[in-house]
Design an enzyme around this catalytic site. Structure first.
Site, mmCIF file in Angstrom:
data_model
loop_
_atom_site.group_PDB
_atom_site.id
_atom_site.type_symbol
_atom_site.label_atom_id
_atom_site.label_comp_id
_atom_site.label_asym_id
_atom_site.label_seq_id
_atom_site.Cartn_x
_atom_site.Cartn_y
_atom_site.Cartn_z
ATOM 1 N N LYS A 157 0.874 -1.329 -0.100
ATOM 2 C CA LYS A 157 -0.203 -0.473 -0.492
ATOM 3 C C LYS A 157 0.679 1.318 0.545
ATOM 4 O O LYS A 157 0.586 1.865 -0.845
ATOM 5 C CB LYS A 157 -0.799 -0.082 1.034
ATOM 6 C CG LYS A 157 -2.008 -0.990 1.652
ATOM 7 C CD LYS A 157 -3.665 -0.650 2.205
ATOM 8 C CE LYS A 157 -1.837 -1.079 3.566
ATOM 9 N NZ LYS A 157 -1.694 -1.861 4.054
ATOM 10 N N GLU A 183 1.212 6.258 11.715
ATOM 11 C CA GLU A 183 2.043 5.357 10.673
ATOM 12 C C GLU A 183 3.395 5.559 11.445
ATOM 13 O O GLU A 183 3.727 6.494 12.266
ATOM 14 C CB GLU A 183 2.439 5.461 9.709
ATOM 15 C CG GLU A 183 0.979 5.115 8.559
ATOM 16 C CD GLU A 183 0.435 4.104 8.569
ATOM 17 O OE1 GLU A 183 1.464 2.592 8.011
ATOM 18 O OE2 GLU A 183 0.133 3.316 9.190
ATOM 19 N N ARG A 184 4.445 4.264 10.755
ATOM 20 C CA ARG A 184 5.700 4.540 12.148
ATOM 21 C C ARG A 184 6.576 5.138 11.140
ATOM 22 O O ARG A 184 6.349 6.132 10.102
ATOM 23 C CB ARG A 184 6.715 3.094 11.076
ATOM 24 C CG ARG A 184 5.712 2.003 11.275
ATOM 25 C CD ARG A 184 6.118 0.721 10.198
ATOM 26 N NE ARG A 184 4.847 -0.715 9.939
ATOM 27 C CZ ARG A 184 4.266 -0.321 9.957
ATOM 28 N NH1 ARG A 184 3.616 0.113 8.832
ATOM 29 N NH2 ARG A 184 3.642 -1.417 10.112
#
Length: 489
Positions: A157, A183-184
């Site tokens: 993705k 998110e990271r």
């Protein structure tokens, strides 16, 4: 001048804080500040009684205790908007997190806006080209629409999103805003560096609410990014590409906030207000008379279950759904979009034209027939199929390989230069494969190429390298036999 103390904290339960106010009660969505240096930020979400409010902290609550003074700002959370924010990275409070100085001259606007009224919305349907073959041919995106990238963990993705940013910012004269929801931090740092190296950062702003931040901050970062996008659409009359990674994390953060606020969970533990919260965010993404916000959203699908409420609710807002398949990723068919599960509301003759519509249907039909024949091939073998079915299999396998594409953002990992393919070139390639023009070439010649004409060149290079290696092996065998003869003598 010292600030007036408006109230006191009466309870702290994780990220949920309750405060008592003697006089006027702060309205919903008001920002409260507390702590030794007013560094702890709380957003009011509920008025519990005539003198008490309950809110969720947008910052860590270490050091907070009952009896501490709390001050109402009488304002909602605000986001900075303006050209000065381009090429910079912000957090949910509008502070820069790219180690640079805070930009000057930016306006601050509330992150809570109603969606544009129906009278202002544009009714034209236009295609938004990405340069990625499988998307442009089978699941065309809408300018000013919302497209979802659905897939489990590790199916590509984020790679597909970054490739779209690269293609759009370089070839479309618009503004890109990337919103990282839960998110990271590694992904944000890599994206910033890649966009800087590609020279496209000057038309791009980034907003991040990282995984380690409290749920309140992750829940509001999408609204902050949308406020920035609305400024470019409404004030500067420019087209905006809004990329969100990952919309499931927005729903997840809302679920955490709902649980902390003491609301009864709904189906599968999700918050009862999930549909409303998602709609409040999604309905602001629209095509108006001044410009368009085109949104591409990555959607993590828990355990690859597309009946999960988060996936189902998100589906209903989208004009195109790109479903990424783990099976295709395992076969090395990247991008791993599933042509039979993905769909687009744009794929009608009135929008994309008769030729495109006819070719897309023919490609889908061929791939669907191949999917039905796979069981027979697995049990009895390819030889047991009729000549006509064998032709369908050959066409489908060549189409599958032609619809793969090397990406610019993965050059450093694959060693293959990225390719951008126009819609006309993609349609031309599909048409020629369906007409059996490439039956003489091996399937591998069509794998990871740009335009279909590159297949001949790739096959020629492979043939010459095979003949070279054959010559080398023959000369080695001759030398070995000579050495054996000498040894025997």
């Amino acid at each position: 001048m010292s600030q007036t103390v408006d109230g006191v904290i009466v309870s702290v339960r994780g990220s949920v804080v309750e405060a008592h106010f003697k006089e006027q009660l702060p309205p919903i969505n008001t920002i409260l500040r507390t702590g030794a240096e007013k560094e702890i930020v709380i957003e009011v979400l509920m008025q519990v009684s005539a003198h008490r409010v309950r809110g969720v902290a947008l910052t860590p609550t270490q050091g907070l205790s009952r009896g501490m003074a709390v001050t109402s700002t009488d304002e909602p959370l605000k986001a900075p908007v303006g050209r000065e924010g381009l090429s910079r990275m912000f957090n949910v409070f509008g502070d820069v997190i790219d180690r640079g100085p805070q930009p000057e001259g930016m306006q601050w606007r509330s992150i809570h806006h109603p969606p544009p009224p129906l009278a202002r919305r544009s009714t034209r349907s236009e295609i938004f080209q990405t340069g990625i073959k499988i998307i442009d041919v089978l699941m065309p995106l809408e300018r000013g629409g919302k497209a979802g990238l659905f897939g489990g963990a590790g199916v590509g993705k984020t790679v597909l999103l970054t490739e779209m940013i690269h293609n759009m910012v370089e070839h479309q004269e618009g503004v890109s805003i990337f919103c990282g929801v839960g998110e990271r931090c590694r992904e944000g740092e890599e994206l910033y560096r890649e966009m800087k190296e590609a020279g496209v950062l000057s038309d791009m702003a980034m907003v991040f609410g990282q995984m380690n931040e409290p749920p309140g901050a992750r829940f509001r970062v999408g609204h902050a990014a949308l406020t920035m996008a609305e400024y470019f659409r409404d004030d500067e009359r420019r087209d905006v590409l809004l990329l969100m990674d990952n919309i499931f994390r927005f729903i997840q953060a809302g679920s955490e906030v709902s649980g902390l606020m003491g609301q009864m969970p709904s189906r599968l533990g999700y918050q009862p207000t999930m549909g409303t919260e998602l709609a409040e965010l999604e309905e602001r993404i629209a095509n108006t008379d001044t410009g368009a916000i085109t949104s591409i959203q990555a959607v993590y699908v828990p355990a690859d279950d597309f009946t999960d409420p988060a996936a189902v609710h998100t589906f209903s807002h989208l004009s195109a759904s790109i479903v990424l398949s783990r099976k295709r990723a395992a076969e090395g068919l990247y991008p791993a979009a599933d042509p039979l599960q993905s769909r687009s509301k744009m794929a009608t003759p009135s929008v994309i034209g008769e030729r495109h519509y006819r070719l897309a249907r023919e490609v889908r039909r061929t791939l669907a027939q191949y999917a039905e024949l796979k069981d027979i091939i697995a049990m009895l073998g390819l030889e047991q199929l009729s000549p006509e079915d064998r032709k369908i299999v050959a066409r489908a396998r060549r189409l599958e390989r032609f619809l793969t594409q090397p990406f610019f953002t993965t050059e450093q990992f694959t060693g293959q230069p990225g390719k951008l393919v126009s819609l006309d070139e993609s349609l031309d390639g599909c048409e020629r494969i369906l007409a059996d023009e490439f039956m003489d070439l091996p399937e591998s010649a069509l794998y990871m190429i740009g335009t279909v004409d590159e297949a001949h060149e790739k096959n020629r290079r492979r043939s010459s390298s095979d003949s070279d290696s054959r010559d080398d092996s023959e000369s080695t065998t001759t030398e070995d036999s000579r050495a054996d003869d000498l040894h025997e003598a």
